[in-house]
Design a protein around this motif. Sequence first.
Motif, PDB file in Angstrom:
ATOM      1  N   SER A 141      31.442  36.357  28.782  1.00 38.03           N
ATOM      2  CA  SER A 141      31.745  34.949  28.478  1.00 38.03           C
ATOM      3  C   SER A 141      31.610  34.215  29.809  1.00 38.03           C
ATOM      4  CB  SER A 141      33.162  34.788  27.907  1.00 38.03           C
ATOM      5  OG  SER A 141      34.133  35.073  28.902  1.00 38.03           O
ATOM      6  N   ASP A 142      31.975  32.945  29.832  1.00 35.99           N
ATOM      7  CA  ASP A 142      31.849  32.208  31.093  1.00 35.99           C
ATOM      8  C   ASP A 142      32.913  32.588  32.108  1.00 35.99           C
ATOM      9  OD1 ASP A 142      33.945  31.078  29.694  1.00 35.99           O
ATOM     10  OD2 ASP A 142      33.487  29.023  30.302  1.00 35.99           O
ATOM     11  N   ASN A 143      33.919  33.380  31.693  1.00 37.77           N
ATOM     12  CA  ASN A 143      34.978  33.740  32.639  1.00 37.77           C
ATOM     13  C   ASN A 143      35.320  35.227  32.675  1.00 37.77           C
ATOM     14  OD1 ASN A 143      36.252  33.963  30.191  1.00 37.77           O
ATOM     15  ND2 ASN A 143      37.925  32.550  30.658  1.00 37.77           N
ATOM     16  N   ILE A 144      34.435  36.079  32.129  1.00 36.56           N
ATOM     17  CA  ILE A 144      34.657  37.527  32.185  1.00 36.56           C
ATOM     18  C   ILE A 144      33.361  38.233  32.579  1.00 36.56           C
ATOM     19  CG2 ILE A 144      35.274  39.628  30.933  1.00 36.56           C
ATOM     20  CD1 ILE A 144      37.017  37.954  29.111  1.00 36.56           C
ATOM     21  N   LEU A 145      33.399  38.928  33.719  1.00 37.98           N
ATOM     22  CA  LEU A 145      32.287  39.741  34.174  1.00 37.98           C
ATOM     23  C   LEU A 145      32.681  41.204  34.000  1.00 37.98           C
ATOM     24  CD1 LEU A 145      29.516  40.011  35.576  1.00 37.98           C
ATOM     25  CD2 LEU A 145      30.719  39.884  37.782  1.00 37.98           C
ATOM     26  N   ALA A 146      31.971  41.904  33.133  1.00 36.80           N
ATOM     27  CA  ALA A 146      32.303  43.291  32.803  1.00 36.80           C
ATOM     28  C   ALA A 146      31.394  44.257  33.544  1.00 36.80           C
ATOM     29  CB  ALA A 146      32.198  43.514  31.298  1.00 36.80           C
ATOM     30  N   PHE A 147      31.986  45.326  34.080  1.00 36.39           N
ATOM     31  CA  PHE A 147      31.224  46.347  34.798  1.00 36.39           C
ATOM     32  C   PHE A 147      31.163  47.628  33.985  1.00 36.39           C
ATOM     33  CE2 PHE A 147      32.029  43.371  38.125  1.00 36.39           C
ATOM     34  CZ  PHE A 147      30.938  43.494  38.971  1.00 36.39           C
ATOM     35  N   PHE A 148      30.009  48.285  34.048  1.00 36.56           N
ATOM     36  CA  PHE A 148      29.773  49.506  33.293  1.00 36.56           C
ATOM     37  C   PHE A 148      30.231  50.703  34.122  1.00 36.56           C
ATOM     38  CE2 PHE A 148      25.984  46.732  32.073  1.00 36.56           C
ATOM     39  CZ  PHE A 148      26.737  46.033  31.147  1.00 36.56           C
ATOM     40  N   GLY A 149      31.527  50.812  34.261  1.00 32.36           N
ATOM     41  CA  GLY A 149      32.166  51.807  35.101  1.00 32.36           C
ATOM     42  C   GLY A 149      33.340  51.146  35.809  1.00 32.36           C
ATOM     43  N   ASP A 150      33.953  51.868  36.728  1.00 30.05           N
ATOM     44  CA  ASP A 150      35.154  51.370  37.402  1.00 30.05           C
ATOM     45  C   ASP A 150      34.778  50.615  38.673  1.00 30.05           C
ATOM     46  OD1 ASP A 150      37.618  50.901  38.500  1.00 30.05           O
ATOM     47  OD2 ASP A 150      38.333  52.966  38.332  1.00 30.05           O
TER      48      ASP A 150
ATOM     49  N   LEU B 255      34.702  48.576  32.035  1.00 30.61           N
ATOM     50  CA  LEU B 255      34.598  49.071  30.663  1.00 30.61           C
ATOM     51  C   LEU B 255      34.744  50.583  30.572  1.00 30.61           C
ATOM     52  CD1 LEU B 255      31.669  46.885  29.261  1.00 30.61           C
ATOM     53  CD2 LEU B 255      34.133  46.482  29.114  1.00 30.61           C
ATOM     54  N   SER B 256      34.893  51.231  31.727  1.00 30.82           N
ATOM     55  CA  SER B 256      35.038  52.682  31.754  1.00 30.82           C
ATOM     56  C   SER B 256      35.721  53.085  33.056  1.00 30.82           C
ATOM     57  CB  SER B 256      33.670  53.356  31.644  1.00 30.82           C
ATOM     58  OG  SER B 256      33.743  54.729  31.928  1.00 30.82           O
ATOM     59  N   LYS B 257      36.313  54.265  33.078  1.00 33.46           N
ATOM     60  CA  LYS B 257      36.941  54.784  34.295  1.00 33.46           C
ATOM     61  C   LYS B 257      35.963  55.606  35.131  1.00 33.46           C
ATOM     62  CE  LYS B 257      41.655  54.835  32.464  1.00 33.46           C
ATOM     63  NZ  LYS B 257      42.842  55.668  32.157  1.00 33.46           N
ATOM     64  N   ARG B 258      34.749  55.817  34.627  1.00 32.88           N
ATOM     65  CA  ARG B 258      33.755  56.587  35.357  1.00 32.88           C
ATOM     66  C   ARG B 258      33.167  55.753  36.499  1.00 32.88           C
ATOM     67  NH1 ARG B 258      28.693  58.489  32.806  1.00 32.88           N
ATOM     68  NH2 ARG B 258      28.008  58.316  34.963  1.00 32.88           N
ATOM     69  N   LYS B 259      32.381  56.399  37.352  1.00 35.98           N
ATOM     70  CA  LYS B 259      31.725  55.686  38.444  1.00 35.98           C
ATOM     71  C   LYS B 259      30.764  54.652  37.873  1.00 35.98           C
ATOM     72  CE  LYS B 259      29.137  56.445  42.721  1.00 35.98           C
ATOM     73  NZ  LYS B 259      28.520  57.460  43.605  1.00 35.98           N
ATOM     74  N   LEU B 260      30.589  53.538  38.594  1.00 35.72           N
ATOM     75  CA  LEU B 260      29.655  52.497  38.167  1.00 35.72           C
ATOM     76  C   LEU B 260      28.291  53.099  37.867  1.00 35.72           C
ATOM     77  CD1 LEU B 260      30.273  49.500  40.606  1.00 35.72           C
ATOM     78  CD2 LEU B 260      30.786  49.579  38.166  1.00 35.72           C
ATOM     79  N   TYR B 261      27.663  52.620  36.779  1.00 34.21           N
ATOM     80  CA  TYR B 261      26.367  53.155  36.381  1.00 34.21           C
ATOM     81  C   TYR B 261      25.423  52.006  36.037  1.00 34.21           C
ATOM     82  CZ  TYR B 261      23.153  56.720  34.683  1.00 34.21           C
ATOM     83  OH  TYR B 261      22.070  57.560  34.552  1.00 34.21           O
TER      84      TYR B 261
END
Length: 249
Positions: A198-207, A231-237
Motif C-alpha cells: 500500500s502507500d504506507n507498507i513496504l513488505a520484505f520477502f524475508g527478515d 513476511l518471513s523469518k528466513r533470510k531476505l530472498y
Amino acid sequence: MYERFVSMPNIPKTRVTCAVISYVIPEITDELQRLGIRTVNSQKLDSVEGSESAHADMSLFHVGNERIFASRNISPVLRDELIREGMSLTYTEMPVTAKIPCLNACLVGDKVICNTRLIDKELLKKLSADGKKILHTNQGYTKCSAALVNENAVITADNSIFEVCRKNNIDVLHIECGHIELKGYKYGFIGGSCALLSDNILAFFGDISKHPDYGEIRSFAKNYGVDIISLSKRKLYDIGGMIAIKCEL
C-alpha cells in the motif's frame, strides 16, 4: 470487495488486492494471501536459464492501469491469467534473456531508470510517449536493484543507480551490497526482495531486521510515512519483486 487497477506502477495508493509474484518461496505467497492479496504466479521463461527465469520483473513491466508489457515468450498460463484479470498485454519485439533483460526497468514516478541499450524499444517508445523522463544507467537489472519507497524515493546498493538518482533529484538511500539470497548467485538484490503493499507498507520477502542496514532502511522509509514489515523469518530472498496490478477502491 471493490478493486481497481493500480494506476502508478509499483506504488499503490491503497491496499493491494492482486499481484503477480514468483512461487519460489511458498510461505511468502501464503502470507500475502493471508493478508488478502490474490496472487498470480509468474511462470518460467524458457529463454532464461537461471533462477531468475520465474521472476515477475523478468516477464512483465507494468505501464499503469490495465496496460502491461510482456515477454513475447511469456508462459501461456501466465498470459491467460493476466487476461482473465482484465490486463491488456503488449509483447516485446524479442525474447527476454539473462543477457538482455529488456523489461527490467524501474519506473519512479515520472522517471524511468534503465539501461537504454537493453530496454525493449517498443516499451521505451511507449514510456517516452507517456512523457516519462528516461534516465540511463549501466545496470541492466534496474528493477531488481532498486526498492521503491514512493514516487521519489529509492533504496539501492547499486552505485550507478545511486548516482543517477542523486543527479536527478530522486531521494536515494545507498545500502551495503549483499545479504540477500538468490539461488545460483553470490547474492540477490534489494528491489527483488520487497514490494509496497500500500502507500504506507513496504513488505520484505524475508527478515529485513537481519540486514546490516536495517536501521537506515527503516528510518528512510519512515521519513515518507512508510512502515516496513517482514513476511518471513528466513533470510531476505530475491524473488523478482512483485507486480501489483489491482488495489482497493
